[in-house]
Design an enzyme around this catalytic site. Structure first.
Site, PDB file in Angstrom:
ATOM      1  N   SER A   1      74.194  72.876  69.901  1.00  0.00           N
ATOM      2  CA  SER A   1      75.434  72.831  70.668  1.00  0.00           C
ATOM      3  C   SER A   1      75.697  71.453  71.246  1.00  0.00           C
ATOM      4  CB  SER A   1      75.402  73.859  71.795  1.00  0.00           C
ATOM      5  OG  SER A   1      74.655  73.377  72.877  1.00  0.00           O
TER       6      SER A   1
ATOM      7  N   LYS B   1      73.994  71.968  78.614  1.00  0.00           N
ATOM      8  CA  LYS B   1      75.454  71.826  78.502  1.00  0.00           C
ATOM      9  C   LYS B   1      75.925  70.652  79.344  1.00  0.00           C
ATOM     10  CE  LYS B   1      76.563  75.784  76.277  1.00  0.00           C
ATOM     11  NZ  LYS B   1      75.144  76.053  75.897  1.00  0.00           N
TER      12      LYS B   1
END
Lengths: 219, 219
Positions: free
Chosen positions: A143, A179
């Site tokens: 990601s 993230k």
DNA sequence: ATGTTCTATGAAAACTTGTTCACTGTCAAG
DNA sequence: CTTGACAGTGAACAAGTTTTCATAGAACAT
């Protein structure tokens, strides 16, 4: 190549160290002070010697201006290779914990092996003072590939207050994920750095384990 | 951080380029000549501005002596976030030496902070058995950018016999450099991973400090 | 209009720095 | 013993370099 005397070597090393530490060369008087010479001319002579022996290039008239001369040797048949460790300017530092793996992407519970390679992780001296509890995490998933953090990399997480744009290790559903933190007013989002992933993940409650400050890759 | 004007940016870039090319800083007159100023004071003002804006540090009175200040981002707003350390599966490991900096390419002394951050470095468990003497080096210069090893990165050097194609830390003239090792028969070359650099550097005598196995980057 | 800031000129002051000169002592080779 | 290379002292000079001072036009907000 002519051999350097002990003092010449010391002066050359000092000059290199000075550049490494201060990003600019020492003046002749700086060297004089360092080696307790009573005259600048002592230094001057040594610098002349270093230049004559081809290891240092002076720029006439210019202050604090030198070049380290790279080896210029012709092409010969054989090459002798010696092996040698780091110099004795090496310094040892504390170690950091390795806390396991981290999911960077959709929650990925396929914890691969259970046998995680023990790793040491780097921490800068400045941040170490404020972050004695830094730790490392092996990255899984993709990601964060747009931030050049790929599967298999190791990120170093340091505690602290994350700013907008920081990459953080956040607990989501009991799973630590990696993230980018997005602040919009009072709202906080988590963003995956991968075009194929949802843009923003809204969060109401968030547990931050720390800020990813460094990433380590195998070559 | 205050914005830089176009000219300030140009001057700062020129100074960096000058250091990268010559290994020493330009004098005010050098900058004056480059930008065709009629007065040294024009440059002086810009340097003051650069220092006031926090991107450059001058050393008062010293000639050709500056430091580049690393960019810092402000924005310290508060957020409702909990913090939590790593889980208790964390493991502590040994530390590794940090041996200083390494030149990758033309010496580039624009070390951003001036102070070499002490760093710890990671070593995989498997390689640690064979490489108890591994150490880390801060990379300077850009000769390995095609291998994605950039200025400011930290490479972890592990002892061993390098194979053809390995990236090695080699001692050249007392200066540790980072290059790819090329073997052709009995001859050995060092190759920079940058298109702008000479292809192969022939060597007659070579001291290998180890093989670069990992690279660490600040995020 | 008026003041302020930024950028620049031109000259000079003040300091830093490389360089030179004259001289001394040490040490090994011839 | 003498010679020469090497390392150093002490002082001074000359050039390099930063820094200050005085001045002025342009852009811009008040």
């Amino acid at each position: 190549m002519e051999e350097l005397t002990k003092k010449q070597r010391a002066i050359l090393d000092y000059m290199k160290a000075h550049v490494a530490e201060h990003t600019y060369w020492p003046s002749i008087r700086d060297i004089q002070a360092k080696f307790r010479f009573a005259s600048t001319n002592a230094v001057f002579g040594h610098l002349q010697a270093l230049e004559r022996k081809g290891v240092l290039q002076r720029i006439p008239g210019a202050a604090r201006a030198y070049k380290i001369v790279p080896e210029v040797l012709g092409d010969t048949s054989e090459t002798v290779i010696r092996y040698e460790g780091p110099g004795d300017d090496a310094i040892a530092f504390e170690s950091v914990k390795f806390a396991g793996s981290i999911a960077a992407g959709f929650p990925d519970y396929t914890e691969s092996s259970g046998v995680l390679d023990a790793m040491q992780v780097p921490i800068s001296a400045s941040s170490r003072r404020r972050a004695p509890e830094a730790f490392a995490l092996r990255v899984r998933g993709d990601s964060m590939i747009d931030a050049d953090i790929n599967d298999g990399d190791t990120v170093i997480i340091e505690p602290g207050t994350p700013k907008h744009g920081d990459i953080v290790a956040a607990l989501i559903d009991g799973e630590t994920t990696l993230k980018r933190l997005i602040k919009q007013g009072s709202k906080v989002y988590l963003k995956a750095e991968n075009q194929n992933y949802p843009d923003l993940i809204p969060t109401t409650s968030l547990t931050i384990q720390g800020i990813a400050k460094s990433v380590m890759k195998r070559i």
